[in-house]
Design an enzyme around this catalytic site. Structure first.
Site, short mmCIF file in Angstrom:
data_model
loop_
_atom_site.label_atom_id
_atom_site.label_comp_id
_atom_site.label_asym_id
_atom_site.label_seq_id
_atom_site.Cartn_x
_atom_site.Cartn_y
_atom_site.Cartn_z
NE ARG A 34 74.97 8.58 -19.95
CZ ARG A 34 74.79 7.31 -20.28
NH1 ARG A 34 73.58 6.85 -20.50
NH2 ARG A 34 75.81 6.50 -20.42
CE LYS A 217 83.28 -12.12 -22.18
NZ LYS A 217 82.16 -12.12 -23.10
P1 AMP Z 1 84.45 -4.68 -18.10
O1 AMP Z 1 83.06 -4.28 -18.50
O2 AMP Z 1 85.15 -5.51 -19.11
O3 AMP Z 1 85.26 -3.52 -17.60
O4 AMP Z 1 84.27 -5.69 -16.91
C1 AMP Z 1 83.74 -5.31 -15.67
C2 AMP Z 1 83.34 -6.54 -14.95
O5 AMP Z 1 84.46 -7.37 -14.74
C3 AMP Z 1 82.74 -6.28 -13.59
O6 AMP Z 1 81.40 -6.65 -13.61
C4 AMP Z 1 83.55 -7.18 -12.67
O7 AMP Z 1 82.75 -7.88 -11.74
C5 AMP Z 1 84.18 -8.16 -13.63
N1 AMP Z 1 85.37 -8.79 -13.08
C6 AMP Z 1 86.48 -8.20 -12.63
N2 AMP Z 1 87.33 -9.14 -12.14
C7 AMP Z 1 86.74 -10.34 -12.28
C8 AMP Z 1 87.12 -11.68 -11.98
N3 AMP Z 1 88.28 -11.95 -11.39
N4 AMP Z 1 86.26 -12.66 -12.29
C9 AMP Z 1 85.09 -12.37 -12.88
N5 AMP Z 1 84.68 -11.13 -13.20
C10 AMP Z 1 85.50 -10.11 -12.90
#
Ligand code: AMP
Length: 416
Positions: A34, A217
């Site tokens: 950053r 999510k």
């Molecule tokens: P986000 O912050 O919503 O982009 O989510 C990122 C996180 O999603 C990462 O830490 C990944 O480990 C998790 N993730 C991706 N695929 C899966 C899955 N199939 N089951 C659990 N966590 C997941």
């Protein structure tokens, strides 16, 4: 005003930067990305013969002085990066003396802006919904204006180069701009690059346009998905969020991550995609683990027939092959969110393949690719491909809000 058209000679410039860098337990900077990101803007002010005042937040002190979040800890890093000895003002709201002493070619860093509750402008110690809340909010908004005016009084010109906080209407990111006329406020170079990159996908996309949305999510990305449905030709949904779509259609997803309350929304997204002619591509099969750990037993199951004791953790070869074809046929690619638990080495394969394919589409087919939002940036860096894609955004939350179609207050305040 455009920064490259402005001459800072003889001017004091106050620049909002995002120096919210990670520190270790001894207060040492562990990643200076950053700081480096702001250098083009900061160096331009100094090279023109301006005096440079830098301001930033660090962490969430919530209006209190927290020494472990003091920006004094990064003065040496900023000095080394800039090649100029950076002075430090211990109190951002009372820095008149330090500012008055600042000469052309010199640089000053103000202490953490969020030591002041006025920076964020949220009432402190009053619960939302209580009778006192509205009055406290109005009072804090008025104090926020005064704080912003104080910061503005230090300088002749205001530059916002903090994309990471561009989605916040804070004293230093937006309110301060009211004190400067159009010729004396501008976006910094980093902000300009971020805004251009987002415009390249949201406003000026070449088709086919493919968005790859992964991560954990649906709830955190629903707005993004809805806005993209009006823009993309292909929407790939992978990672943890995909299982909600499968369960909503009656599939068996075992122990996989999902959000039951979002199943109706998932069905609506699928119906909307169909109506708008968007090719919505979900996984066809998935690499599952028995436990959520790297060394757990692995097995591939069809995406809608995952046995009860198994959990979907990575994209299968079959799903990846489908997605590769779509990505390699695209002229614009937006990627947000890993398509598996990429932090665990044994479940990082699918995300790595996506990273490689996006890089290949960029390098070999001339596609424009934008990667953004926290974990997809970590993923592209993990696979060493950040310089093989068109742009990697530095601001997770700001980038997501921009893709949702929201106007970023930090950009709007400059009024371009
Ligand atoms: P986000 O912050 O919503 O982009 O989510 C990122 C996180 O999603 C990462 O830490 C990944 O480990 C998790 N993730 C991706 N695929 C899966 C899955 N199939 N089951 C659990 N966590 C997941």
């Amino acid at each position: 005003m455009k920064i490259n058209e402005f001459n800072f000679a003889g001017q004091k410039a106050i620049v909002r930067v995002d120096f919210n860098v990670p520190l270790d337990e001894n207060g040492h900077v562990t990643d200076d990305t950053r700081i480096r990101g702001a250098l083009p803007t900061l160096k331009k002010v100094l090279a023109d013969g301006g005096a440079l005042i830098m301001m930033s937040h660090m962490g969430k002190p919530k209006g209190k002085v927290k020494p472990e979040l003091s920006l004094s800890q990064i003065v040496k890093n900023v000095s080394d990066a800039l090649g100029v000895e950076v002075k430090f003002a211990k109190d951002a709201g009372n820095a008149e003396a330090e500012v008055a002493a600042l000469k052309a070619g010199e640089a000053l860093l103000l202490e953490n802006l969020r030591y002041y509750p006025e920076e964020e402008g949220k009432p402190v110690g009053v619960e939302k919904g209580t009778p006192e809340f509205d009055a406290a909010k109005a009072e804090m908004k008025s104090r926020q204006k005064d704080f912003a005016k104080k910061l503005a009084s230090y300088a002749d010109v205001y530059v916002n180069d903090a994309f990471g906080t561009a989605h916040r209407k804070h004293a230093s990111t937006a309110v301060i701009a009211d004190s400067f006329d159009a010729g004396h406020k501008m976006l910094g170079f980093l902000m300009e690059k971020e805004v251009t990159a987002i415009d390249n996908v949201l406003k000026n996309a070449q088709h086919p346009f493919t968005a790859i949305i992964g991560g954990s999510k649906v709830s955190s990305k629903l707005g993004v998905i809805q806005n993209l449905l009006d823009k993309v030709d292909n929407l790939i949904i992978g990672g943890g969020m995909g299982y909600t779509f499968i369960k909503a259609q009656g599939g068996k997803i075992g122990k996989s991550l999902h959000e039951d309350d979002l199943m109706p929304e998932a069905l609506k997204v699928m119906a909307a995609a169909k109506e708008k002619g968007v090719n919505l591509s979900l996984s066809v099969s998935t690499v599952c683990g028995k436990e959520f750990s790297n060394d757990t037993e692995r097995r591939v199951f069809p995406i809608n027939q995952i046995p009860d004791e198994w959990e979907g953790m990575d994209s299968s070869e079959e799903s990846i092959e489908n997605w590769k074809k779509i990505i390699l046929d695209s002229k614009t690619i937006l990627w947000n969110g890993p398509v598996g638990v990429f932090e665990l080495e044994n479940f990082a394969h699918g995300t790595g393949e996506i990273a490689k394919t996006v890089a290949q589409a960029t390098q070999e087919n001339g596609a424009y690719s934008l990667i953004g939002g926290g974990d997809s940036v970590a993923a592209i860096n993990k696979f060493g491909l950040a310089d093989k894609v068109s742009y990697v955004s530095t601001g997770g939350g700001a980038m997501l809000e921009a893709i949702e179609g929201k106007v970023l207050p930090g950009v709007a305040a400059i009024g371009e």
